[in-house]
Design a protein around this motif. Structure first.
Motif, short mmCIF file in Angstrom:
data_model
loop_
_atom_site.label_atom_id
_atom_site.label_comp_id
_atom_site.label_asym_id
_atom_site.label_seq_id
_atom_site.Cartn_x
_atom_site.Cartn_y
_atom_site.Cartn_z
N ALA A 155 0.84 -1.22 0.00
CA ALA A 155 0.00 0.00 0.00
C ALA A 155 0.87 1.26 0.00
CB ALA A 155 -0.94 -0.01 1.20
N GLY A 178 -1.61 1.25 -8.67
CA GLY A 178 -2.73 0.33 -8.44
C GLY A 178 -3.26 -0.32 -9.71
N SER A 190 -0.81 6.49 -9.58
CA SER A 190 -0.91 5.27 -8.77
C SER A 190 -0.47 4.05 -9.57
CB SER A 190 -2.35 5.07 -8.31
OG SER A 190 -2.49 3.80 -7.70
N THR A 232 -7.96 6.03 -10.97
CA THR A 232 -7.29 5.46 -9.80
C THR A 232 -8.30 5.17 -8.69
OG1 THR A 232 -6.76 7.62 -8.84
CG2 THR A 232 -5.12 6.65 -10.32
N ALA A 291 -0.80 -8.12 -4.32
CA ALA A 291 -0.72 -6.74 -4.84
C ALA A 291 -2.03 -6.36 -5.54
CB ALA A 291 0.46 -6.60 -5.79
N SER A 304 -4.30 -3.25 -4.19
CA SER A 304 -4.62 -2.16 -5.12
C SER A 304 -6.12 -1.90 -5.14
CB SER A 304 -4.14 -2.51 -6.52
OG SER A 304 -2.75 -2.71 -6.50
N GLU A 320 -7.24 -0.45 -1.68
CA GLU A 320 -6.73 0.90 -1.37
C GLU A 320 -7.29 1.95 -2.33
OE1 GLU A 320 -4.55 1.80 1.32
OE2 GLU A 320 -5.25 -0.17 1.96
N MET A 321 -7.71 1.52 -3.52
CA MET A 321 -8.30 2.47 -4.47
C MET A 321 -9.82 2.60 -4.26
SD MET A 321 -6.14 1.99 -8.03
CE MET A 321 -6.37 0.24 -8.19
N PHE A 352 -0.76 -2.91 -11.10
CA PHE A 352 -0.67 -4.08 -10.21
C PHE A 352 -1.91 -4.97 -10.37
CE2 PHE A 352 2.25 -2.02 -6.73
CZ PHE A 352 3.34 -2.20 -7.56
N THR A 353 -3.07 -4.32 -10.53
CA THR A 353 -4.30 -5.09 -10.73
C THR A 353 -4.19 -5.90 -12.02
OG1 THR A 353 -5.53 -3.31 -9.65
CG2 THR A 353 -6.82 -4.92 -10.91
N LEU A 369 2.05 2.37 -3.51
CA LEU A 369 1.07 2.57 -4.60
C LEU A 369 1.12 3.97 -5.19
CD1 LEU A 369 -2.26 0.81 -3.56
CD2 LEU A 369 -0.48 0.00 -5.10
#
Ligand code: DDH
Length: 288
Positions: free
Chosen positions: A24, A38, A36, A191, A106, A110, A113-114, A41-42, A27
């Motif tokens: 996190a 994120g 980001s 994001t 990850a 992501s 956290e998004m 990573f997604t 990111l």
């Protein structure tokens, strides 16, 4: 005095919430795209998992064979070396975690956290050698239609509802001409995990982009947003479209369906015996 001594710490048992927090922490990256890591990573987590074939029980997130050529060089994986490299310091700080667990974790970090739903996560993936990699062509080709989408996702064991739910991940990130040939973001908040992908699909007027690149759609009004041919198909297909409408109207429904489908995606091909601990991680802003 209690005859029952506390359980000794199991050697090598990782504090996964700690690893979650470390991911996190990296990111936010102002030098990257929309600020980001994120979205990329997604995408790494999805491409590591989306090679699964139910009939032969091959592919999937167990193995992390994208570390090696030729899988790292499959056209669909163009650009993902950045995501893998950005996760190396986390691997170095936690040598016990496998790459396969790290990449799938990850993805969870992501999404959560998004602003997305909690994705249940189970560790225990083992890395494999290059020989376990699957042949090219298992991930979707953005230029094709609904038959192709079904061929790809039914092969993994998903149904039409899950195909649409998973596609909502395109709320995130963008297409990069140097990676895929396509260009632009799907939503105005790339994001943030929202049901914006479905809303944009339904509400905007989409026209073919006039350019030398591959066929894609842009929104007629601003020209700032895009849809791939495979995204547009979700509107045209009579079995996909009702789910686009439901998810556009009800973000909570989409969050629930997306969380289940993304968890399922990450479990494909991972040997389990049913006794594994399932983690539900706290978001960093819930830990203060
Ligand atoms: Fe995707 N995706 N995806 N996608 N995807 C791209 C970017 C991102 C397709 C093609 C592309 C899923 C399904 C499909 C994300 C997540 C998910 C790009 C652009 C293409 C092309 C890459 C680039 O130029 O850098 C196609 C086709 C399908 C399909 O047919 C269904 C799914 C299921 C997911 C998921 O996560 C569950 C994310 C996130 C991105 C943004 C990456 C970035 O760097 O930004």
């Amino acid at each position: 005095f209690s005859p029952v001594s506390p359980k000794p710490p199991v050697h090598g048992e990782l504090n996964y919430q700690k690893v979650y927090n470390q991911i996190a922490d990296i990111l936010e990256d102002n030098d990257w795209d929309d600020g980001s890591l994120g979205p990329i990573f997604t995408r790494l987590a999805w491409h590591a998992s989306g090679t699964y074939d139910k009939a032969t029980n091959t592919g999937g997130s167990n193995g992390a064979t994208m570390r090696f050529a030729p899988e790292s060089e499959h056209a669909a994986n163009a650009g993902l070396s950045v995501a893998r490299a950005k996760l190396e310091p986390i691997k170095a700080a936690n040598p016990e975690i496998t790459y396969s667990d790290l990449w799938s974790l990850a993805g969870v970090v992501s999404i959560q956290e998004m602003g997305g739903p909690t994705i249940p996560w189970i560790p225990g993936r083992r890395d494999a050698e290059a020989i376990a990699a699957t042949p090219d062509g298992r991930l979707p080709d953005a230029t094709l239609g609904s038959k192709h989408l079904r061929d790809i996702f039914y092969r993994m064991g998903f149904d039409d509802r899950e195909i649409v739910a998973l596609s909502g991940a395109h709320a995130l990130g963008r297409c990069h001409p140097k990676n895929s040939g396509f260009d632009g973001p799907w939503t105005t908040s790339p994001t943030l995990v929202t049901n914006g992908y479905f809303k944009e699909l339904l509400e905007k007027k989409w026209v073919e982009k006039k350019w030398k690149g591959p066929k894609q759609y842009v929104d007629k009004e601003t020209g700032d947003l895009m849809m791939l041919p495979t995204d547009f198909v979700l509107l045209q297909d009579k079995s996909f479209r009702p789910w686009v409408e439901k998810y556009a109207a009800d973000e909570k429904l989409w969050f629930n369906d997306f969380a289940s489908a993304f968890h399922k995606l990450q479990e494909l091909g991972v040997p389990r015996n049913g006794s594994e601990k399932v983690y539900h991680f706290k978001r960093t802003d819930e830990q203060q």
